[in-house]
Design a protein around this motif. Sequence first.
Motif, PDB file in Angstrom:
ATOM      1  N   GLU A 155     -55.738   3.887  30.052  1.00  0.00           N
ATOM      2  CA  GLU A 155     -54.992   4.311  28.872  1.00  0.00           C
ATOM      3  C   GLU A 155     -55.512   5.654  28.409  1.00  0.00           C
ATOM      4  O   GLU A 155     -56.701   5.811  28.166  1.00  0.00           O
ATOM      5  N   CYS A 156     -54.618   6.621  28.320  1.00  0.00           N
ATOM      6  CA  CYS A 156     -54.964   7.923  27.778  1.00  0.00           C
ATOM      7  C   CYS A 156     -54.717   7.854  26.267  1.00  0.00           C
ATOM      8  O   CYS A 156     -53.576   7.792  25.825  1.00  0.00           O
ATOM      9  N   ALA A 157     -55.790   7.797  25.497  1.00  0.00           N
ATOM     10  CA  ALA A 157     -55.635   7.674  24.039  1.00  0.00           C
ATOM     11  C   ALA A 157     -54.888   8.901  23.501  1.00  0.00           C
ATOM     12  O   ALA A 157     -55.100  10.003  23.982  1.00  0.00           O
ATOM     13  N   GLY A 173     -61.980   6.771  39.368  1.00  0.00           N
ATOM     14  CA  GLY A 173     -62.042   6.246  37.999  1.00  0.00           C
ATOM     15  C   GLY A 173     -61.760   7.371  37.015  1.00  0.00           C
ATOM     16  O   GLY A 173     -61.905   8.552  37.364  1.00  0.00           O
ATOM     17  N   ILE A 174     -61.339   7.019  35.816  1.00  0.00           N
ATOM     18  CA  ILE A 174     -60.967   8.027  34.808  1.00  0.00           C
ATOM     19  C   ILE A 174     -61.775   7.823  33.532  1.00  0.00           C
ATOM     20  O   ILE A 174     -61.742   6.738  32.932  1.00  0.00           O
ATOM     21  N   ILE A 175     -62.475   8.862  33.109  1.00  0.00           N
ATOM     22  CA  ILE A 175     -63.334   8.796  31.919  1.00  0.00           C
ATOM     23  C   ILE A 175     -62.503   9.091  30.674  1.00  0.00           C
ATOM     24  O   ILE A 175     -61.765  10.082  30.646  1.00  0.00           O
ATOM     25  N   GLN A 176     -62.596   8.225  29.691  1.00  0.00           N
ATOM     26  CA  GLN A 176     -61.873   8.423  28.434  1.00  0.00           C
ATOM     27  C   GLN A 176     -62.882   8.696  27.312  1.00  0.00           C
ATOM     28  O   GLN A 176     -63.952   9.242  27.571  1.00  0.00           O
ATOM     29  N   GLY A 177     -62.510   8.299  26.071  1.00  0.00           N
ATOM     30  CA  GLY A 177     -63.446   8.510  24.964  1.00  0.00           C
ATOM     31  C   GLY A 177     -62.956   9.532  23.952  1.00  0.00           C
ATOM     32  O   GLY A 177     -63.681   9.915  23.028  1.00  0.00           O
ATOM     33  N   VAL A 179     -61.642  13.325  34.447  1.00  0.00           N
ATOM     34  CA  VAL A 179     -61.799  13.386  32.994  1.00  0.00           C
ATOM     35  C   VAL A 179     -60.395  13.244  32.429  1.00  0.00           C
ATOM     36  O   VAL A 179     -59.546  14.127  32.634  1.00  0.00           O
ATOM     37  N   GLY A 180     -60.135  12.102  31.813  1.00  0.00           N
ATOM     38  CA  GLY A 180     -58.825  11.843  31.218  1.00  0.00           C
ATOM     39  C   GLY A 180     -58.863  12.101  29.721  1.00  0.00           C
ATOM     40  O   GLY A 180     -59.872  12.560  29.182  1.00  0.00           O
ATOM     41  N   GLY A 181     -57.726  11.819  29.074  1.00  0.00           N
ATOM     42  CA  GLY A 181     -57.695  11.916  27.623  1.00  0.00           C
ATOM     43  C   GLY A 181     -57.755  13.319  27.079  1.00  0.00           C
ATOM     44  O   GLY A 181     -57.985  13.527  25.887  1.00  0.00           O
ATOM     45  N   LEU A 182     -57.532  14.305  27.943  1.00  0.00           N
ATOM     46  CA  LEU A 182     -57.514  15.705  27.478  1.00  0.00           C
ATOM     47  C   LEU A 182     -56.155  16.336  27.802  1.00  0.00           C
ATOM     48  O   LEU A 182     -55.340  15.735  28.482  1.00  0.00           O
ATOM     49  N   LEU A 225     -59.809  17.214  36.392  1.00  0.00           N
ATOM     50  CA  LEU A 225     -59.355  17.307  34.996  1.00  0.00           C
ATOM     51  C   LEU A 225     -57.837  17.157  35.009  1.00  0.00           C
ATOM     52  O   LEU A 225     -57.116  18.034  35.518  1.00  0.00           O
ATOM     53  N   MET A 226     -57.334  16.062  34.421  1.00  0.00           N
ATOM     54  CA  MET A 226     -55.924  15.700  34.571  1.00  0.00           C
ATOM     55  C   MET A 226     -55.028  16.477  33.617  1.00  0.00           C
ATOM     56  O   MET A 226     -55.329  16.629  32.445  1.00  0.00           O
ATOM     57  N   GLY A 227     -53.924  17.006  34.168  1.00  0.00           N
ATOM     58  CA  GLY A 227     -52.908  17.621  33.318  1.00  0.00           C
ATOM     59  C   GLY A 227     -53.199  19.045  32.898  1.00  0.00           C
ATOM     60  O   GLY A 227     -52.633  19.537  31.927  1.00  0.00           O
ATOM     61  N   ASP A 256     -54.237  19.541  37.945  1.00  0.00           N
ATOM     62  CA  ASP A 256     -52.798  19.413  38.223  1.00  0.00           C
ATOM     63  C   ASP A 256     -52.042  19.735  36.942  1.00  0.00           C
ATOM     64  O   ASP A 256     -52.552  19.483  35.842  1.00  0.00           O
ATOM     65  N   CYS A 257     -50.842  20.263  37.058  1.00  0.00           N
ATOM     66  CA  CYS A 257     -50.033  20.479  35.858  1.00  0.00           C
ATOM     67  C   CYS A 257     -48.591  20.783  36.260  1.00  0.00           C
ATOM     68  O   CYS A 257     -48.346  21.453  37.256  1.00  0.00           O
ATOM     69  N   VAL A 258     -47.652  20.286  35.468  1.00  0.00           N
ATOM     70  CA  VAL A 258     -46.231  20.574  35.743  1.00  0.00           C
ATOM     71  C   VAL A 258     -45.862  21.975  35.260  1.00  0.00           C
ATOM     72  O   VAL A 258     -44.784  22.483  35.578  1.00  0.00           O
ATOM     73  N   HIS A 259     -46.772  22.574  34.511  1.00  0.00           N
ATOM     74  CA  HIS A 259     -46.523  23.860  33.851  1.00  0.00           C
ATOM     75  C   HIS A 259     -45.835  24.911  34.742  1.00  0.00           C
ATOM     76  O   HIS A 259     -44.710  25.320  34.460  1.00  0.00           O
ATOM     77  N   PRO A 260     -46.467  25.323  35.860  1.00  0.00           N
ATOM     78  CA  PRO A 260     -45.900  26.437  36.636  1.00  0.00           C
ATOM     79  C   PRO A 260     -44.503  26.145  37.180  1.00  0.00           C
ATOM     80  O   PRO A 260     -43.641  27.023  37.211  1.00  0.00           O
TER      81      PRO A 260
HETATM   82  O1  LIG Z   1     -56.071  10.368  30.626  1.00  0.00           O
HETATM   83  C1  LIG Z   1     -55.204  10.449  31.512  1.00  0.00           C
HETATM   84  N1  LIG Z   1     -55.068   9.450  32.408  1.00  0.00           N
HETATM   85  C2  LIG Z   1     -54.119   9.491  33.388  1.00  0.00           C
HETATM   86  N2  LIG Z   1     -53.286  10.511  33.536  1.00  0.00           N
HETATM   87  C3  LIG Z   1     -53.349  11.559  32.650  1.00  0.00           C
HETATM   88  C4  LIG Z   1     -52.435  12.609  32.771  1.00  0.00           C
HETATM   89  C5  LIG Z   1     -52.485  13.657  31.857  1.00  0.00           C
HETATM   90  N3  LIG Z   1     -51.698  14.761  31.714  1.00  0.00           N
HETATM   91  C6  LIG Z   1     -52.183  15.389  30.622  1.00  0.00           C
HETATM   92  N4  LIG Z   1     -51.657  16.486  30.108  1.00  0.00           N
HETATM   93  C7  LIG Z   1     -50.409  16.981  30.642  1.00  0.00           C
HETATM   94  C8  LIG Z   1     -49.862  17.899  29.606  1.00  0.00           C
HETATM   95  N5  LIG Z   1     -48.681  18.506  30.186  1.00  0.00           N
HETATM   96  C9  LIG Z   1     -48.760  19.961  29.948  1.00  0.00           C
HETATM   97  C10 LIG Z   1     -47.472  20.635  30.408  1.00  0.00           C
HETATM   98  O2  LIG Z   1     -46.337  20.011  29.786  1.00  0.00           O
HETATM   99  C11 LIG Z   1     -46.229  18.610  30.052  1.00  0.00           C
HETATM  100  C12 LIG Z   1     -47.477  17.897  29.577  1.00  0.00           C
HETATM  101  N6  LIG Z   1     -53.255  14.779  30.105  1.00  0.00           N
HETATM  102  C13 LIG Z   1     -53.462  13.668  30.842  1.00  0.00           C
HETATM  103  C14 LIG Z   1     -54.390  12.643  30.711  1.00  0.00           C
HETATM  104  C15 LIG Z   1     -54.316  11.572  31.621  1.00  0.00           C
END
Ligand SMILES: O=c1[nH]cnc2cc3nc(NCCN4CCOCC4)[nH]c3cc12
Length: 372
Positions: A148-150, A187-191, A215-218, A246-248, A267-271
């Motif tokens: 769960e990504c808080a 594994g994915i670190i939250q907090g 590192v999740g949750g960011l 570092l996710m996202g 990773d990011c959908v941005h570009p």
């Molecule tokens: O804790 C997470 N656990 C599993 N997957 C994730 C994916 C994640 N993706 C982002 N941010 C993505 C933000 N995007 C930026 C560009 O526009 C769409 C959203 N943060 C994320 C955190 C997690």
Amino acid sequence: MAIKYELIKVCKQSGARLGKIHTPHGVIETPIFMPVGTQATVKAMTPEELKKIEAQIILSNTYHLYLRPGHKLVEKAGGLHKFMNWDKPILTDSGGFQVFSLGDLRKISEEGVEFRSHIDGSKHFLSPEKAIEIENSLGADIIMAFDECAPYPADRQYVKNSLERTTRWLKRCIDAHKYPERQALFGIIQGGMYKDLRHQSLNEILSFDLPGYAVGGLSVGEPKDLMYEVLEYTTPLMPKDKPRYLMGVGSPDCLIEGVIRGIDMFDCVHPTRIGRNGTAMTSIGRVVIKNAKYAEDFMPLDPNCDCYTCKSYSRAYIRHLFKAGEILASRLVTYHNLHFLLNLMKEIRQAIMEDRLLDYRREFFQKYGYTL
Ligand SMILES: O=c1[nH]cnc2cc3nc(NCCN4CCOCC4)[nH]c3cc12
């Protein structure tokens, strides 16, 4: 071991690392940016074009592929690599993040999450076991645990309860994983943004000996400086001999700042997303090509870029394609944006090799218009 991380060098100027991840589908040079291919395609790109711009690994989304066309169909096709004709490494996330951000979340419990599909409103249930079953069927080289990504902001007690459940879910993912020898479970670190809770999650997640950790949750709406601060007290406590993801993330400045703080994978959908809307990431900052000022601008998108788009077309032509609603418009700017980020990562790897990453950051920020 499904993957092997080879630490090649640590930058003398920062915490940046140069490395290689050896996977069943080939080697990944780190630090690396992973183009996102949500529905088994990096939107508007062919696998051949992705290879031309030297993409080394792509990401696909479990939530989307489970809902459509279904993981069993992909399995019947011989797995995701065969289905989408991509023979290099693939990473799949677990679907948890998409359920929280896309699906119509009905309820979350210890068992898992019940949600309605964003496609047809049908009811579904995702649990650690179900997520791993789907990821095992898809066959990616690196698979993410169900977590769960808080949300941000979130109060301490919520974040604490959530990270502790994520740890219990990780144990269930490990027990459900059928192919640990060929699919590396991370594994994915939250907090959240709480230092003590980050360290609690880190200790709990690292207690499981896994091939890599995220590192999740960011990148959930927090200020960039807060994200950097969380990294500063998290990554130094992560194993040096395992990849850190570092996710996202993200945008050019976040990629450089993340590498400086010891991150290896992004990773990011941005570009791709902004590319389809006509925004190009260039070496002199962003170019919003639909702007009228480019109507008779016969320069390339980025005068300092040697990609196919920049060598072959003018801003005026690409603006015309967008105004005319031509499909080629999305393809050309997506191609350039991915090349831009993949090339940025290549320059970052070179700067680490030469112990000059902080100098590189200063030069890049000046050119790109960021403030340090
Ligand atoms: O804790 C997470 N656990 C599993 N997957 C994730 C994916 C994640 N993706 C982002 N941010 C993505 C933000 N995007 C930026 C560009 O526009 C769409 C959203 N943060 C994320 C955190 C997690």
